[in-house]
Design a protein around this motif. Structure first.
Motif, PDB file in Angstrom:
ATOM      1  N   GLY A  53      -4.968   2.072  -1.625  1.00 11.95           N
ATOM      2  CA  GLY A  53      -5.722   0.957  -1.065  1.00 11.95           C
ATOM      3  C   GLY A  53      -6.053   0.023  -2.221  1.00 11.95           C
ATOM      4  N   THR A  74       0.835  -1.211   0.000  1.00 16.66           N
ATOM      5  CA  THR A  74       0.000   0.000   0.000  1.00 16.66           C
ATOM      6  C   THR A  74       0.870   1.262   0.000  1.00 16.66           C
ATOM      7  N   ILE A 113     -13.078   7.595  -2.422  1.00 16.27           N
ATOM      8  CA  ILE A 113     -12.691   6.320  -1.810  1.00 16.27           C
ATOM      9  C   ILE A 113     -13.928   5.494  -1.513  1.00 16.27           C
ATOM     10  N   ALA A 152     -12.271  -5.449   0.054  1.00 23.19           N
ATOM     11  CA  ALA A 152     -11.391  -4.280  -0.021  1.00 23.19           C
ATOM     12  C   ALA A 152     -10.534  -4.117   1.225  1.00 23.19           C
ATOM     13  N   LEU A 199     -11.143  -2.015   7.383  1.00 21.91           N
ATOM     14  CA  LEU A 199     -11.259  -0.563   7.488  1.00 21.91           C
ATOM     15  C   LEU A 199     -10.439  -0.056   8.671  1.00 21.91           C
ATOM     16  N   ILE A 216      -5.052   6.909  -1.851  1.00 18.07           N
ATOM     17  CA  ILE A 216      -5.534   7.254  -0.508  1.00 18.07           C
ATOM     18  C   ILE A 216      -4.778   8.490  -0.001  1.00 18.07           C
ATOM     19  N   LEU A 241     -15.080   1.640  -2.551  1.00 18.01           N
ATOM     20  CA  LEU A 241     -15.316   0.586  -1.557  1.00 18.01           C
ATOM     21  C   LEU A 241     -16.751   0.057  -1.552  1.00 18.01           C
ATOM     22  N   ALA A 248      -8.686  -0.992   3.184  1.00 18.49           N
ATOM     23  CA  ALA A 248      -8.677   0.476   3.244  1.00 18.49           C
ATOM     24  C   ALA A 248      -8.130   0.931   4.595  1.00 18.49           C
ATOM     25  N   ILE A 289      -5.777   5.984   5.977  1.00 25.95           N
ATOM     26  CA  ILE A 289      -6.585   6.945   5.227  1.00 25.95           C
ATOM     27  C   ILE A 289      -6.790   8.177   6.106  1.00 25.95           C
ATOM     28  N   MET A 298     -11.943   9.978   4.886  1.00 27.56           N
ATOM     29  CA  MET A 298     -12.733   9.130   3.988  1.00 27.56           C
ATOM     30  C   MET A 298     -13.378  10.003   2.910  1.00 27.56           C
TER      31      MET A 298
END
Ligand SMILES: [Zn+2]
Ligand SMILES: [Zn+2]
Length: 263
Positions: free
Chosen positions: A131, A58, A154, A142, A166, A122, A158, A144, A147, A150
């Protein structure tokens, strides 16, 4: 329908690694853990490290990359990262054989076995962080984390994912009352930092309303958060919007020192 599975091998500010897999394809997202920890945690779900098809990075921060050099060299696994991530990561992860290096354009999807990977940018204080969304058949999951905020773009990536890992990094009051230097607190709270529990809860609510069936809350700060607070913050938010945890959605909390599997 091909179903994807997701297993958080480790998740916290100290080290992150997640495996996404179908019957035929196995993808590791980040390797911020030692080769030894990777091997032992994969063994818990009967996966041999040598059977991994790819490692996707990432971003270059060490909690996502510290084991990647060792793993790529030892098991000869292709490592995928953006150009910006490669330019920063190369300094810290040791040699990665040329044959294992893959660069991708974050605006384009690519195929690994029977899994289609769609990266997305991100907001985070790294060179070129992303991500990932994974598709196989009708299934979508996903990852994520890291971050700062949000963003709508994004969420658009998602939404509809069956499983989402998350970020729920910090509790705002714990961070503000804690011992971190002012500059570090400011960095974490910024739009290029991390997602706090309250923002993660709202994102989880929106995701569940978009069809998400399992939310794994992860990348939890050791200093400014704790797992029960993470769980309760999102659970209360979901309940206050009429979402029943355990019925409408499975709510899990990823572990700093153990695996958490969603299928
Ligand atoms: Zn980071
Ligand atoms: Zn991180």
């Amino acid at each position: 329908m091909t179903e994807l599975k997701m297993c958080s091998l480790r998740s916290s500010s100290k080290g992150n690694s997640t495996v996404i897999y179908s019957e035929n394809t196995k993808i590791l997202v980040d390797c911020g853990i030692s080769g030894k920890t990777l091997e032992s945690s994969l063994a818990e779900i009967n996966i041999q490290p040598s059977s991994l098809d790819a490692v996707l990075i990432t971003h270059e921060h060490t909690d996502h990359t510290k084991g990647v050099g060792v793993v790529a060299r030892k098991f000869n696994i292709p490592v995928f990262a953006t150009y910006g991530t490669w330019s920063q990561m190369s300094k810290s992860v040791g040699e990665i054989p040329d044959g294992c290096r893959r660069v991708f354009d974050e605006t384009l999807s690519f195929q690994i076995g029977d899994i289609t990977v769609q990266p997305f940018e991100i907001p985070h204080d790294a060179a070129h962080p992303v991500g990932y969304v994974f598709f196989s058949g009708d299934d979508k999951v996903a990852v994520a984390t890291d971050i700062g905020v949000m963003k709508e773009e994004i969420f658009e990536m998602l939404k509809g994912s069956r499983i989402v890992l998350l970020e729920s990094n910090y509790d705002l009051f714990m961070l503000e009352a804690g011992t971190y230097p002012y500059e570090l607190k400011r960095r974490i709270k910024s739009d290029l930092g991390h997602l706090c529990n309250d923002d993660a809860a709202l994102a989880a609510r929106d995701l569940v309303q978009s069809g998400t069936k399992t939310v794994i809350l992860g990348h939890i700060s050791q200093e400014n958060n704790y797992p029960e607070l993470v769980y309760q913050t999102t659970k209360l938010c979901l309940m206050s919007h009429g979402i029943k945890v355990g019925k409408d959605v499975m709510l899990l909390v990823a572990k700093r020192d153990g695996i958490v599997e969603a299928s």
